[in-house]
Each structure stands twice: as C-alpha cells, then as structure tokens.
Scaffold this motif. Structure first.
Motif, PDB file in Angstrom:
ATOM      1  N   TYR A 181      -1.512  10.773  -6.318  1.00  0.00           N
ATOM      2  CA  TYR A 181      -1.469  10.297  -4.923  1.00  0.00           C
ATOM      3  C   TYR A 181      -2.144   8.927  -4.781  1.00  0.00           C
ATOM      4  O   TYR A 181      -1.785   8.147  -3.895  1.00  0.00           O
ATOM      5  N   SER A 183      -1.971   6.554  -7.111  1.00  0.00           N
ATOM      6  CA  SER A 183      -0.962   5.585  -7.554  1.00  0.00           C
ATOM      7  C   SER A 183       0.042   5.330  -6.439  1.00  0.00           C
ATOM      8  O   SER A 183       0.452   4.188  -6.196  1.00  0.00           O
ATOM      9  N   VAL A 184       0.431   6.416  -5.759  1.00  0.00           N
ATOM     10  CA  VAL A 184       1.340   6.274  -4.627  1.00  0.00           C
ATOM     11  C   VAL A 184       0.674   5.418  -3.547  1.00  0.00           C
ATOM     12  O   VAL A 184       1.284   4.506  -2.978  1.00  0.00           O
ATOM     13  N   MET A 187       0.758   1.785  -4.399  1.00  0.00           N
ATOM     14  CA  MET A 187       2.116   1.257  -4.209  1.00  0.00           C
ATOM     15  C   MET A 187       2.399   0.998  -2.720  1.00  0.00           C
ATOM     16  O   MET A 187       2.859  -0.079  -2.339  1.00  0.00           O
TER      17      MET A 187
END
Lengths: 307, 307
Positions: A181, A183-184, A187
């Motif tokens: 989450y 990394s999300v 992004m």
C-alpha cells in the motif's frame, strides 16, 4: 478545482463528514416501501423508487450540514436499469441542493476501457469525483487524471482499504522494506502532483480506511498532496481517535464517510428510543451533528484547527 | 458446473477463442449507424442501438464457432441507462444462441458491497461469469465465490493484466522472493479449491495477459486449478507463441479473448481488401477461424492436444 471546492465546502459546512447513500431495501422503513410500492408496484421499479425516496429524505435532512455525499453504485447496480435510474436521480437531487457527489465505483481497467468509465462518471455533470482501483497500474489511472483536470473533477484511488482482508495484498512486505500500500501511495502521490490546488492539496486523493490508524498516520506523511476519503467509520468499527491522524494540523486533509451508522441511525441502540422509523431522516441528521461534533472536538483536543 | 460447461463448449466448438464485444461508436460501420439513427434518432438512444446492432451482427457470425463472448461493460456504462440496456440486450441475444457470456466488469469492494455486485451479475441469468479485482483481499472475493457455487457461475480474478502498467503494482518484488501477482495467484488458486469440476479445473479462474508469456508460464504451474481468461491477444500485441504456456498438455486451461482484432477485422491490413464495412461480421468470422486455427496449430506443434 475540485479539491478547492471540496475544502471550501468543508469550511462552509464546518464538517468533514460525508454521508454514504448505501440504501438496502430490507432496511428501508415500511412507510417508504408502502408509498413506493403503491406508486410503482411491488417489483423492481417499486424497490428502486423506495431506495430513491429513502435517499431523498436523507439528503433533505443533511444537505446543509455536510459538504458531500458518497453514492455506492453497487447498491443500485444490483437492480439493473431501474437501479441505475435511482442512482442517477439520487445524484441529481443531491446536486440540486448544492452537495458535492462522489460516485463510489472503484473502477479500474486498461486505458481504452478506463476512458469509457471516465466518460461515464467524470464527464457526467452529476458527479464531482469517483473512486478508482489502482491494481492494474499507473497507465490505467491516467485517463481519470486527465479528465479530472479537464472537467474539474476529483478521484480517490484505493490505497489502504477498511476491510480485514485488505492485509492480503495491500500489506504484503516488499523488498524495499515497505508494504504494497505504501508503493501504491507513492505512485498516487506522484501522479497527484499534476492537480494541486490553492490550498496545497490535489484533486487526486486516496482512500484510506478508518480501521487502520497506524497505517493512516504513515500515509498522511507519505502522501502530503492527497486528501483522504476515509471509509470504515462507525458501523465498520472506526472511531474518532482512529481517524485523527488522517487530518493535518489545519484540520484538513480528510473527509470521513459514514454510511450505515448515519442512514440507519434510527435503528442503532443510541438513537432507537429517540427516533421512530418515520423520523429516520431526523435521526440521520442527529447522527451527522454528533459525528461532526465528535470529530471537531477530537481535532481541538489535538490542538489541530477544527472545521 | 460453470467450468465443466465452459470446457465442454470449448470442445464442441473446437475453439478456445472468446470474442470481446467492445463496440465503439466511432468505429461502427456507417450503414449500421444509419439504420440505428433512423430508428431511434441521432442521440444516445441511436448510438446505443447502433452498438447493439453491431454486436448482433458479430454474434450471428460467430456463435457457432466460439464457446463464449466477453462483454466489457465500460463500453456501455459510458452511455448510462441506454448503454446498460444495450449491454443487457447484447448478453440476452448471445445467450439465446447458446453462447456463454462473461461480463467483464472487474468489480471489487468490501463484502457488503461485493454481495450487491454479485447480485447484479452472478445472480443474473444473463451472465455465466464475471471478472473481479482482488486488490481489496480475499474477504472481498468470497461473496462472488459463494454465488458462483450457488448459482453455477464462474469468476476470473485479475492476477497479471495485459497492460504495460501492470508492472507498477503486480510486479513489486516481495520479501518472499516473488512478485505481488504470484501472491495474488496463490490466494486465488487456494480459494479456487472450493469449486473444482470433473475435468480438474475450478470455476474460479484468473485473468492472465497474453502480453506476458514468461509470467504466464510461471502462473500456469502455480495455479493448477485455475482456468485462465487471457486478454491482450491481437491488437494489444499478444501472439500465438505468447499464449501457448497458458494451456496445459491437453490443450485446456485457457480461453483467449480478442476484441478489437476480431470485431474490427474488416479495418485491419490483413482483411481490409477482402471485406467491406458491410461485411464486418463475415470479416470477424474469418478472423476467428484464422485465430482458432493458429492457436490449435500452435498447440499441435507443441505436441499438446488441440481443441
């Protein structure tokens, strides 16, 4: 910009509360079903009429004290064409009273398909924002971002969701020493740079569940651009204390959604002796007032600025 | 069981090809638009009528040579109520000619909401299977699994998607020395144990993109229970060689979807001198025959058993 309008609405309503219009026919007061079935028959048309009338009552009761409503499309989509009619009518009625409308659709697909979903919701004047699912990657989010900028709309991408199973994928540990989450989150925060408004927040936000306060605290720091749409408050278990770290020191940075606890407030132990089913809308208003007060009080206790 | 019926349809049609009905109004032959606009006006109703008539032509041309069609809901949802009418009418027509219908909806949400999506599609007799998004975790997939078992339907969960951006989340390396999509694969394969049919495959399958042959090879081993729904063949870049590892040695294990390359075959360099726009449906049939032949030939070359 969407995000500036949202922040200004939060300020003018003095509330970060979003009411989730997730009506269930089996929980709808009998008197509403009677009216709807009499008008349109005891069939899908009647059911969808009842859902709409129920929503209309809630909207009338809360439109002056919340900045936005969130409409979970599945509760309408379940009834096919008639359901969608009730979905659009609900959005239209909410907009007519000045509410911002978030279509909770959690769509996600390849670019060519995402463009069509974006046409359905972000290019539709009834909706101010949608929720999207990031599993398929950045290129699948970009059509929504482009339309959000072009049509002055917002998006909230799933980052850390409120359900128990959110751990299964979102909490996988990565070789970077973080969770999926995060990394999300990185992004989405990066993408959000392209749509930052005058208050420093972006029209590209994130869904962060009220049920994971530790994760929210981390995410608040890792996603400085992103407003949070916070589900999971109330019926799903999130408390005032749990959501405090979703806010910044100025009392912004988050809108807190509550669906069941508000729209079925008259059925809860707290309100059931005060309001009858005929007064379900007043009960919803009372619950919103209570919820707003508790959140603002929580912010004050933290020495944050309350709405 | 859904998966047994699917396998038997693949056998009887001698094809693992699924035609994706993703119609775009700007690519629809003018003669169809003329008929539709004359009948319902040059408006949303006319547009949706044109999409339906276009689909009907394709279905008439391929129903006897493919086991299933996949209908991407976004291409209809973009047009609101009228779009959904065309979506349901298309499904109904396909079913009336014995085709299995996969609703490509990629829904995903908390349990209470997933139940409503499941009601919309798996409890609807028009659809045999749906695609779902696993980002929110196992508990959000289970309502579909329960209904798949109860109503004899199938689901295909996203594992490794065909787009470039699928690397962003799905290819994150985990501390277990694998990629996120492998963790998702393990979760789906485990869940799929509850719905295994007489040919050894489960009614709970996976979406695995044709554009990632190496990953498909790994996944074929890691998900022995799961039939693959393979998008990305043709217009998105996937070739026959790319999809071979999606199959098992008996030539089963995968259905290969093609949308644009089939339904707009008459516009491709390969077919445009053979078929006019009036013959778009025959062109689609020719492309399906070619595609099926190439896939079956590929299987034979591998010494797999071809359909």
């Amino acid at each position: 910009m969407f995000i500036d309008r949202l922040i200004e609405n939060i300020k003018s309503k003095k509330s970060p509360v979003v009411v989730g219009l997730d009506p269930r026919i089996e929980m709808t007061p009998q008197f509403i079903k009677d009216i709807a079935f009499k008008k349109r028959g005891e069939n899908i048309e009647g059911v969808c009429e009842a859902l709409y009338l129920f929503n209309k009552g809630i909207i009338d009761a809360v439109y002056d004290i919340v900045p936005a409503v969130k409409i979970q499309v599945a509760f309408y989509e379940a009834y096919g064409i008639e359901g969608f009619k009730a979905f659009f009518k609900t959005a239209e009625y909410a907009k007519s009273l000045g509410l911002m409308v978030i279509a909770d659709v959690k769509r996600g697909d390849i670019q060519e398909v995402a463009k069509m979903y974006s046409k359905a919701y972000l290019q539709n004047q009834l909706f101010d924002a949608i929720t999207v699912n990031p599993y398929m990657g950045e290129d699948t989010i970009m059509p929504y971002v482009e339309d959000a900028i072009k049509y002055d709309k917002g998006i909230f991408a799933l980052v850390k969701t409120s359900n128990k199973g959110s751990k299964d994928i979102q909490d996988i540990k990565t070789t970077k020493g973080e969770y999926v989450y995060q990394s999300v989150a990185r992004m989405i925060n990066r993408i959000s740079n392209s749509a930052i408004g005058k208050y420093g927040y972006s029209s590209i936000g994130a869904v962060v569940g009220a049920t994971y306060p530790e994760e929210a605290k981390v995410l608040r720091k890792e996603m400085p651009n992103c407003f949070f749409l916070v589900p999971g408050y109330g019926a799903q278990g999130g408390t005032v204390e749990d959501i405090m770290d979703c806010f910044d020191e100025n009392g912004f940075g988050a809108i807190i959604n509550s669906s069941r606890s508000v729209i079925y407030a008259y059925q809860t132990p707290y309100w059931k002796d005060v309001y009858s089913e005929y007064e379900y809308a007043q009960a919803a208003r009372a619950e919103v007032i209570l919820m707003t007060g508790m959140i603002n009080n929580g912010l004050v206790k933290r020495k944050y600025i309350a709405c």
